[in-house]
Enzyme design. Structure first.
Site, PDB file in Angstrom:
ATOM      1  N   ASP A 150       0.851  -1.196   0.000  1.00 32.15           N
ATOM      2  CA  ASP A 150       0.000   0.000   0.000  1.00 32.15           C
ATOM      3  C   ASP A 150       0.884   1.242   0.000  1.00 32.15           C
ATOM      4  OD1 ASP A 150      -2.389  -1.448   0.099  1.00 32.15           O
ATOM      5  OD2 ASP A 150      -2.350  -1.562   2.273  1.00 32.15           O
ATOM      6  N   ASP A 184      -6.777  -1.035  -5.242  1.00 32.13           N
ATOM      7  CA  ASP A 184      -7.967  -0.628  -4.499  1.00 32.13           C
ATOM      8  C   ASP A 184      -8.710   0.488  -5.231  1.00 32.13           C
ATOM      9  OD1 ASP A 184      -7.131  -2.413  -2.535  1.00 32.13           O
ATOM     10  OD2 ASP A 184      -6.144  -0.869  -1.337  1.00 32.13           O
TER      11      ASP A 184
END
EC number: 3.4.23.36
Length: 226
Positions: A150, A184
């Site tokens: 991330d 995402d």
């Protein structure tokens, strides 16, 4: 929209996602943060997520992670057949594109969890090391036991709540707090656009149905004169 164009779109989205993840993994130490364009609310912040999208976790331990990987794999297999069905049955282009975004995002995170443990050195927050790709000593975890990379962080509001506020007074408050990745973003974009266009399609259909009710069968009959 044909299969070739859909496949190219998915590959492009997947390439963007993986290129960003690999760059961050091999150029940032764990927890390192970079202010994009010098903006306080737009940051690259390297974290690794053992669970689901947007930093959520699916339980703890190897079993939980393995179940999550199997769930993602099942979703990818189902998604492959469903996108083929959409193309074959001539779904609107916008719906196929939305499905491609969701598919590419799910596949991107599946690749992280399945292979990153094999391909990369561990990013140790204590050592603040820059991880190598294909290290001589092997990766940091086995097959299906890697972490999702991330990096996007948007703390648009970062403040302390006033003391007089009930329950939360004096606490730190950040919006938007989760650190997430490009996969995402693809998933969220696909879902949001799908809901918007599906809602619009239903609205248009209702309007069309109401217009049809205004006409009787006699109004729609064409009289042919020989």
């Amino acid at each position: 929209m044909n299969k070739r164009n859909v496949a190219l779109l998915i590959l492009l989205l997947l390439a963007i996602d993986q290129a960003i993840k690999i760059y961050v993994k091999t150029h940032f130490y764990y927890g390192e943060e970079y202010y994009v364009f010098g903006l306080d609310w737009f940051r690259l912040h390297f974290l690794e997520n053992p669970g689901m999208a947007w930093g959520f976790k699916f339980g703890e331990g190897y079993v939980a992670k393995f179940i999550l990987i199997l769930f993602r794999l099942a979703a990818i297999i189902w998604g492959t057949f469903y996108i083929k069905k959409m193309i074959r049955e001539g779904y609107a282009k916008v719906f196929i594109i939305c499905a491609a975004f969701i598919y590419a995002g799910a596949l991107g995170n599946l690749i992280d969890g399945a292979f990153y443990g094999l391909f990369f050195e561990k990013s140790d927050p204590a050592l603040r090391n820059i991880a190598e790709i294909f290290p001589s000593g092997g990766g940091y975890a086995g097959f299906l036991n890697g972490n999702v990379v991330d990096m996007w962080y948007f703390p648009i509001i970062d403040t302390r709540l006033p003391e007089w506020l009930p329950l939360w007074g004096g606490n730190e408050f950040t919006f938007f707090d989760p650190v997430f990745n490009t996969a995402d973003v693809w998933i969220s974009t696909g879902v949001i656009l799908l809901l918007i266009f599906q809602s619009q399609q239903k609205k248009d259909q209702k309007i069309s149905d109401k217009k049809k009710l205004k006409y009787t069968e006699s109004n729609r009959t064409i009289i042919k004169i020989d």
